[in-house]
Design an enzyme around this catalytic site. Structure first.
Site, PDB file in Angstrom:
ATOM      1  N   ASN A  96       0.818  -1.212   0.000  1.00  0.00           N
ATOM      2  CA  ASN A  96       0.000   0.000   0.000  1.00  0.00           C
ATOM      3  C   ASN A  96       0.858   1.270   0.000  1.00  0.00           C
ATOM      4  O   ASN A  96       1.642   1.477   0.921  1.00  0.00           O
ATOM      5  CB  ASN A  96      -0.898   0.006   1.244  1.00  0.00           C
ATOM      6  CG  ASN A  96      -1.647   1.322   1.406  1.00  0.00           C
ATOM      7  OD1 ASN A  96      -2.302   1.779   0.465  1.00  0.00           O
ATOM      8  ND2 ASN A  96      -1.554   1.944   2.570  1.00  0.00           N
ATOM      9  N   GLU A  97       0.723   2.061  -1.045  1.00  0.00           N
ATOM     10  CA  GLU A  97       1.372   3.383  -1.162  1.00  0.00           C
ATOM     11  C   GLU A  97       2.888   3.347  -0.929  1.00  0.00           C
ATOM     12  O   GLU A  97       3.426   4.013  -0.036  1.00  0.00           O
ATOM     13  CB  GLU A  97       0.696   4.405  -0.236  1.00  0.00           C
ATOM     14  CG  GLU A  97      -0.755   4.639  -0.612  1.00  0.00           C
ATOM     15  CD  GLU A  97      -1.391   5.873   0.038  1.00  0.00           C
ATOM     16  OE1 GLU A  97      -0.834   6.401   1.010  1.00  0.00           O
ATOM     17  OE2 GLU A  97      -2.459   6.303  -0.460  1.00  0.00           O
ATOM     18  N   GLU A 134      -7.812   4.473  -4.615  1.00  0.00           N
ATOM     19  CA  GLU A 134      -8.221   5.295  -3.475  1.00  0.00           C
ATOM     20  C   GLU A 134      -8.474   6.705  -3.963  1.00  0.00           C
ATOM     21  O   GLU A 134      -7.661   7.263  -4.716  1.00  0.00           O
ATOM     22  CB  GLU A 134      -7.119   5.399  -2.388  1.00  0.00           C
ATOM     23  CG  GLU A 134      -6.914   4.183  -1.539  1.00  0.00           C
ATOM     24  CD  GLU A 134      -5.944   4.449  -0.362  1.00  0.00           C
ATOM     25  OE1 GLU A 134      -5.866   5.601   0.131  1.00  0.00           O
ATOM     26  OE2 GLU A 134      -5.277   3.501   0.049  1.00  0.00           O
ATOM     27  N   TRP A 165     -12.350   6.120  -0.539  1.00  0.00           N
ATOM     28  CA  TRP A 165     -11.832   5.921   0.820  1.00  0.00           C
ATOM     29  C   TRP A 165     -12.695   6.742   1.735  1.00  0.00           C
ATOM     30  O   TRP A 165     -12.672   7.947   1.627  1.00  0.00           O
ATOM     31  CB  TRP A 165     -10.378   6.400   0.931  1.00  0.00           C
ATOM     32  CG  TRP A 165      -9.820   6.135   2.292  1.00  0.00           C
ATOM     33  CD1 TRP A 165      -9.993   6.892   3.423  1.00  0.00           C
ATOM     34  CD2 TRP A 165      -9.011   5.014   2.680  1.00  0.00           C
ATOM     35  NE1 TRP A 165      -9.351   6.311   4.484  1.00  0.00           N
ATOM     36  CE2 TRP A 165      -8.740   5.161   4.057  1.00  0.00           C
ATOM     37  CE3 TRP A 165      -8.499   3.896   1.995  1.00  0.00           C
ATOM     38  CZ2 TRP A 165      -7.963   4.235   4.784  1.00  0.00           C
ATOM     39  CZ3 TRP A 165      -7.728   2.990   2.715  1.00  0.00           C
ATOM     40  CH2 TRP A 165      -7.469   3.163   4.091  1.00  0.00           C
TER      41      TRP A 165
END
Ligand SMILES: *[C@@H]1O[C@H](CO)[C@@H](O)[C@H](O)[C@H]1NC(C)=O
Ligand SMILES: *[C@@H]1O[C@H](CO)[C@@H](O)[C@H](O)[C@H]1NC(C)=O
Ligand SMILES: *[C@@H]1O[C@H](CO)[C@@H](O)[C@H](O)[C@H]1NC(C)=O
Ligand SMILES: *[C@@H]1O[C@H](CO)[C@@H](O)[C@H](O)[C@H]1NC(C)=O
Ligand SMILES: *[C@@H]1O[C@H](CO)[C@@H](O)[C@H](O)[C@H]1NC(C)=O
Length: 410
Positions: free
Chosen positions: A204-205, A323, A365
């Site tokens: 994630n990210e 997101e 999100w």
């Protein structure tokens, strides 16, 4: 985004009022493995576009027997709105509610909670993107892996050692293998054989600020994408990127908000063999906090357009908005502004779906069920509270499902 681990009240279960006309949409969702063909997602040979949401908390919430019902009700609710794709965490490394207690050691109760999430998603015909580790500290992340390495004698100078240290990479690979080969105790299916899973997400990210050239992270993706595919060739794989550009294409960095450079490169990373589609996130309210709401929308327009165009002409792979969100916390932030923001993301997604373009859908999100106040982060959509936003979400979902059905039935 950076998930604050604000876990407070898990109580007060309440079902959200079901939107009307839902069953119609629900019964028509496809249920085969999602694949790609050029810049499109396909299921059973048909081009399909998705609309969905983030709910990182599903495994955690399911691990409390008294709270499990919230996961079911959130998924039922989402399905009733025509949402067909959810993104959630298949990790919790160390910390207060670990899935992985220490390298290679797992909490079976937590895994059963993830089994439940997958089976409930399947029952509601919602596909899942499962993310395998966090860049950030919440739920462990890279930092926890590096700490595990240090505790076992590895000499690692920063959390970026996650990408380079062989022992630590071995821990990550072991997690990948454990999750992918897990046999679901509810459905009896191995995760790697379950079509409910839309895709795996590497991290994630991701960020790797000790090597801004992007090469360190590029090498990690190459190694890990090959590893995932060596275990599971049926599912799609994506990286987890927010979409920041590096230097592999001249002139692209100017599109990054705020001059951001995090050692990642949207173009070269997504060109890696085994990466099936590209992802972007959009938080203009965080990235460009002192810009006006209108300028943030203009940024969003550029941000979307350049990634759609690059996915189409350079990567030749689909693109998902994995997101996007807008906080209601800053003074002066309004629901109307948030609705305009959602409307613009969905507008781009719909234009793309109509044209059979690369932008395959948007995951806001974040979705919360009622009674989950401890997980509020000012980005949450509780559909019974934000009725105008919920209505925008359900309208776009219906329009996209309508296109899908029209294509499917000729
Ligand atoms: C992929 O798309 C092309 C046209 O763009 C089509 O001819 C081909 O049949 C598709 N393949 C699959 C597996 O759907
Ligand atoms: C395993 O998970 C269950 C459910 O969350 C929890 O009650 C239990 O304390 C956990 N065990 C360990 C050793 O963390
Ligand atoms: C750890 O690595 C650094 C840099 O590579 C090196 O200077 C240092 O001596 C190493 N420390 C140990 C205890 O091996
Ligand atoms: C926003 O803040 C940055 C520095 O933090 C400044 O350089 C920029 O001019 C500001 N922009 C606006 C529109 O106020
Ligand atoms: C959008 O892109 C155009 C053309 O590249 C540029 O002139 C403009 O400043 C950008 N706007 C924002 C808000 O980023």
């Amino acid at each position: 985004m950076v998930v604050r681990q604000a876990i407070g009240s898990f109580f007060f279960l309440a079902f959200i009022v079901l939107q009307q006309g839902a069953d119609q949409v629900k019964s028509q969702q496809p249920d085969g493995f999602v694949q790609t063909n050029g810049t499109r997602f396909i299921v059973d040979g048909d081009i399909v576009y998705f609309n969905g949401f983030n709910a990182y908390w599903m495994m955690l919430e399911s691990s409390f027997p008294s709270e499990r019902g919230k996961v079911s009700s959130a998924l039922e609710q989402a399905s009733s709105y025509g949402l067909t794709l959810a993104r959630t965490w298949a990790f919790s490394d160390g910390g207060p509610w670990p899935l992985q207690l220490s390298p290679g050691s797992y909490n079976e109760s937590m895994f059963k909670a993830l089994d439940f999430v997958i089976s409930e998603a399947r029952r509601n015909k919602i596909y899942l993107i499962l993310s395998l580790v966090n860049n950030y500290e919440s739920f462990g992340g890279r930092k926890q892996y590096v700490q595990w390495g240090r505790e076992r004698g590895q000499n690692v100078s920063s959390d970026d050692g996650f990408y380079t240290n062989d022992v630590i990479k071995g821990y990550y690979k072991n997690h990948v293998k454990t999750v992918l080969t897990r046999i679901n105790t509810v459905t009896g299916l191995a995760y790697k054989d379950d079509p409910t899973i839309f895709a795996w997400e590497l991290i994630n990210e991701p960020r790797c600020e000790s090597d801004l050239s992007g090469r360190t992270f590029q090498a990690w993706i190459e190694e890990m994408a090959a590893y995932v595919k060596s275990i599971d060739n049926k599912h799609l794989l994506e990286i987890g990127m927010e979409g920041f550009y590096g230097d592999s294409m001249q002139g692209r960095r100017q599109f990054n908000p705020n001059g951001y450079v995090f050692g990642t490169d949207f173009i070269s990373h997504n060109q890696v063999q085994g990466i099936d589609f590209a992802t972007i996130h959009a938080y203009p309210d965080l990235w460009l906090a002192n810009w006006s709401s209108g300028d943030q929308l203009r940024f969003l327009q550029n941000w979307t357009q350049i990634h759609v165009s690059d996915s189409s002409t350079i990567l030749k792979k689909p693109l998902l908005f994995t997101e996007f969100g807008k906080s209601l916390k800053p003074p002066g932030s309004t629901v109307n502004q948030r609705d305009a923001f959602y409307g613009q993301v969905y507008g781009s997604a719909f234009v793309s779906a109509e044209d059979e373009g690369p932008l395959g859908g948007g995951l806001f999100w974040q979705l919360l069920a009622q009674g989950m106040d401890g997980l509020r982060d000012s980005y949450e959509i509780v559909p019974t509270e934000q009725r105008s936003t919920a209505s925008i979400i359900s309208q776009i979902s219906r329009r996209i499902s309508g296109l899908n059905n029209r294509r499917r039935h000729g």
